[in-house]
Design a protein around this motif. Structure first.
Motif, short mmCIF file in Angstrom:
data_model
loop_
_atom_site.label_atom_id
_atom_site.label_comp_id
_atom_site.label_asym_id
_atom_site.label_seq_id
_atom_site.Cartn_x
_atom_site.Cartn_y
_atom_site.Cartn_z
N TRP A 84 0.83 -1.21 0.00
CA TRP A 84 0.00 0.00 0.00
C TRP A 84 0.86 1.26 0.00
N ARG A 87 2.96 1.87 -3.34
CA ARG A 87 2.30 2.59 -4.44
C ARG A 87 2.22 4.09 -4.13
N PRO A 148 -4.99 7.66 -1.36
CA PRO A 148 -4.54 6.40 -0.76
C PRO A 148 -5.68 5.43 -0.46
N ASP A 152 -5.40 3.74 -4.24
CA ASP A 152 -4.32 2.89 -3.72
C ASP A 152 -4.86 1.65 -3.02
N LEU A 223 0.80 6.12 -7.45
CA LEU A 223 -0.22 6.96 -6.84
C LEU A 223 0.09 8.44 -6.96
#
Length: 292
Positions: A84, A87, A148, A152, A223
């Motif tokens: 996570w 990215r 996020p 993401d 991202l």
């Protein structure tokens, strides 16, 4: 059923439920204040010239990004958190991705605005000076608070299960509806907001999501590039748009975003045949698809 078992088995429902609940609860004071419905006679103080930083931003941070962190930590542990955050920190991509998003968004929104404009003006020096700092502020506020979670976390869980296009058509409306309480505040133009403005916004968010999915996939799941795309839309419309089109109706912003995003989305769907740059990993864990 224990909570961590439920979250692990139902990651997407847990994420969306938590994101909506946390944001909407945090936005309630702003909605009820004189910045919104006026039930509570209190106005949020301005910070950097706007009350939205204190009224809107806390709810944005408490929703998508916090929910994504909690669900990832519970369901996937440290390996999931590394993916996570990986990215989120994947900013080393080819330079033209940033150039394309930074320049392409203003060009697309400018072209879409022309049929609604009564004149065109070259923005003044103050707008040009403020544009980049305002974009940086958008990145660490709107971009960091939202993406996020939406791109993401949610998108990488939706695509293996539903494919890029269907996954995006699930994510886009949910992203749009997440903003719904804000239409009862100054953010959404209250009290002059109309139901069709909400519909236009949700459809525009869905179309823009198609573009963002393609950018996210083609940039190697970067991202930061997706955040630049998202915040470039906000930044252009809030900093430069009314300066470039001084006679335009401010309430037409959602319609213009809808037109620009829809045209771009239709082209990308046609060119990629709905794949939107998504390439399933050969070693995609089966349990991740089934429990997403």
């Amino acid at each position: 059923m224990k909570l961590h078992i439920f979250i692990t088995r139902h990651r997407l429902p847990a994420f969306f439920t938590m994101a909506f609940a946390l944001s909407w609860l945090a936005w309630l004071p702003y909605v009820l204040s004189d910045n919104g419905l006026g039930v509570v006679h209190f106005r949020f103080p301005q910070l950097l010239g706007t009350p939205q930083l204190l009224g809107v931003l806390p709810g944005a941070y408490l929703g998508p990004i916090l929910s994504a962190f909690i669900v990832t930590a519970v369901a996937e542990g440290r390996p999931g958190l590394r993916r996570w955050t990986g990215r989120l920190l994947r900013w080393r991509v080819k330079w033209w991705w940033y150039a394309a998003t930074l320049l392409g968004v203003p060009v697309a929104l400018t072209l879409a605005s022309l049929p609604f404009a009564h004149g065109f003006a070259v923005p003044g020096a103050s707008v040009l000076v403020a544009y980049l700092p305002a974009l940086v502020l958008q990145m660490i506020t709107t971009g960091l608070a939202e993406e996020p979670g939406w791109r993401d976390f949610a998108l990488p869980h939706l695509q293996p299960r539903f494919g890029a296009l269907r996954g995006t058509l699930i994510l886009g409306p949910l992203w749009g509806f997440w903003h719904l309480p804000l239409f009862l505040t100054e953010w959404g133009g209250w009290p002059d907001v109309h139901w069709y403005s909400v519909v236009e916004f949700v459809v525009a968010a869905t179309a823009l999501s198609v573009v963002m999915t393609w950018v996210f996939n083609r940039s190697g799941e970067s991202l930061p590039v997706a955040m630049v795309l998202h915040t470039s839309v906000n930044n252009y419309m809030s900093v430069a748009w009314l300066e470039v089109f001084p006679g335009i109706d401010p309430h037409s912003s959602s319609r213009i975003l809808l037109i620009a995003s829809t045209v771009a989305a239709v082209v990308l769907i046609a060119v990629t045949r709905g794949r939107l740059g998504y390439r399933p990993r050969a070693a995609e864990p089966v349990e991740r698809v089934l429990t997403a």
